[in-house]
Design a protein around this motif. Structure first.
Motif, mmCIF file in Angstrom:
data_model
loop_
_atom_site.group_PDB
_atom_site.id
_atom_site.type_symbol
_atom_site.label_atom_id
_atom_site.label_comp_id
_atom_site.label_asym_id
_atom_site.label_seq_id
_atom_site.Cartn_x
_atom_site.Cartn_y
_atom_site.Cartn_z
ATOM 1 N N LEU A 55 0.858 -1.180 0.000
ATOM 2 C CA LEU A 55 0.000 0.000 0.000
ATOM 3 C C LEU A 55 0.891 1.225 0.000
ATOM 4 C CD1 LEU A 55 -2.833 1.346 0.298
ATOM 5 C CD2 LEU A 55 -2.486 1.230 2.769
ATOM 6 N N THR A 56 0.687 2.114 -0.963
ATOM 7 C CA THR A 56 1.528 3.317 -1.040
ATOM 8 C C THR A 56 1.030 4.366 -0.051
ATOM 9 O OG1 THR A 56 0.169 4.201 -2.835
ATOM 10 C CG2 THR A 56 2.087 2.897 -3.456
ATOM 11 N N GLY A 57 0.915 3.976 1.171
ATOM 12 C CA GLY A 57 0.469 4.821 2.267
ATOM 13 C C GLY A 57 0.560 4.000 3.538
ATOM 14 N N ASN A 58 0.035 4.528 4.637
ATOM 15 C CA ASN A 58 0.139 3.777 5.893
ATOM 16 C C ASN A 58 -1.152 3.808 6.715
ATOM 17 O OD1 ASN A 58 0.137 6.403 6.740
ATOM 18 N ND2 ASN A 58 2.290 6.440 7.369
ATOM 19 N N GLY A 59 -2.292 4.142 6.070
ATOM 20 C CA GLY A 59 -3.556 4.191 6.802
ATOM 21 C C GLY A 59 -4.322 2.885 6.712
ATOM 22 N N ARG A 60 -5.510 2.879 7.309
ATOM 23 C CA ARG A 60 -6.394 1.715 7.211
ATOM 24 C C ARG A 60 -6.930 1.605 5.792
ATOM 25 N NH1 ARG A 60 -8.242 -0.949 11.505
ATOM 26 N NH2 ARG A 60 -10.152 -1.480 10.416
ATOM 27 N N LEU A 61 -7.259 0.396 5.398
ATOM 28 C CA LEU A 61 -7.717 0.150 4.036
ATOM 29 C C LEU A 61 -9.122 0.698 3.817
ATOM 30 C CD1 LEU A 61 -6.530 -3.540 3.551
ATOM 31 C CD2 LEU A 61 -5.482 -1.480 2.603
#
Length: 317
Positions: A55-61
């Motif tokens: 995932l090119t981020g780090n938040g919840r899906l």
């Protein structure tokens, strides 16, 4: 993106945009070096979702990211299917979980995807030997067409009632036509509940729009009563078009099957006015709650038979 060249950032942003920020490790390393990808994950700027998926981020899906993760994790040829694909096509009221995927029969895969992150619903994988291009929808993520999705959802449903509800909801919401469902069924000789789906689609083509109306038609067939016209329209005293749930024109018998919406006072008043308009023309009217049709069909059938006999109908031996 910080730490990347303009060219790298541009290519990566486009790939992430197309797939809601979910990419495979292979995609990422084609655009960036392996060391850069490892650094992004170790720094916490990217998430490693499962083996081979990032995932090119780090938040919840988000929901879109969950769908992309399911398709990418299943591998080449996998598409959203069943209730999941139908929901993405706009059919309301279906179970959002688990996610359903369809892939070619030659692909070796388990029935569920494992090793998924905690913020990911369960994913069920189905395989088929019949998946022509005409059944595939160009969408992001890729999915089956609405008609194929609805037929599969009915076949994979938890029970007969849920299967019929899927079919009725899709047609009632004008997301698919009965003729489209019949065309899909013609090329799926081994779909589960094929007979039930075919008979339900025929009833929907004949005018049924709700599960209660499907139950009513099944009751008539089972008790050898004549088939009524469904969603028959007529003009009331004020010239407004009114729709009748079930109507036997020859015997002038009108039946209303009341669902939960009849608890609304304004809806109830409108139905009473419609009923009075019909009564004043000389027709007979019977009303049954939907739960009675389902729970006590013999009682409903006996009442219908008495009304039809009183109107002159006799069952031919």
């Amino acid at each position: 993106m910080r730490g990347l060249s303009r060219a790298e950032a541009g290519a990566l942003e486009w790939a992430a945009f197309e797939q809601a920020g979910v990419v495979t490790t292979a995609q990422a390393t084609r655009l960036l070096s392996e060391g850069t990808v490892r650094g992004l994950v170790r720094s916490g700027r990217w998430r490693s979702l499962c083996r081979g998926i990032l995932l090119t981020g780090n938040g919840r899906l988000t929901r879109d990211q969950q769908l992309w993760l399911a398709v990418l994790a299943a591998g080449p040829g996998a598409v959203l299917a069943g209730a999941t694909a139908a929901g993405e096509a706009g059919v309301r009221g279906l179970r959002p979980e688990p996610l359903h995927l369809l892939m070619p029969a030659e692909r070796r895969a388990g029935t569920t995807l494992r090793g998924l992150p905690i913020d990911m619903p369960a994913v069920l994988v189905h395989r088929t030997a019949v998946l022509p291009d005409a059944h595939l929808q160009r969408a992001r993520p890729p999915r089956t067409t609405t008609a194929r999705a609805v037929v599969d959802a009915a076949g994979w449903a938890r029970g007969v009632e849920e299967a019929q509800l899927v079919l009725a909801s899709a047609c009632q919401q004008r997301r698919v036509l009965p003729v489209e469902l019949a065309a899909v069924l013609d090329v799926l000789p081994r779909v589960p509940r094929r007979g039930l789906i075919r008979s339900t689609v025929a009833d929907l083509a004949g005018g049924a729009e709700a599960l209660s109306e499907l139950d009513f038609l099944a009751l008539c067939r089972r008790h050898r009563l004549p088939r009524p016209d469904l969603q028959h329209h007529r003009r009331d005293a004020a010239g407004r078009r009114r729709w009748l749930d079930a109507y036997w024109r020859e015997w002038r018998l009108h039946v209303e099957v009341d669902g939960a919406h009849h608890m609304d006072v304004r809806q109830w008043a409108d139905d009473m006015r419609r009923q009075n308009d019909v009564w004043t023309t000389g027709d007979r009217i019977l009303r049954f709650p939907a739960w009675l049709v389902r729970a006590h069909p013999d009682e409903v059938a006996a009442t219908l038979r008495r009304a039809l006999h009183a109107a002159g109908w006799r069952r031919q031996k």
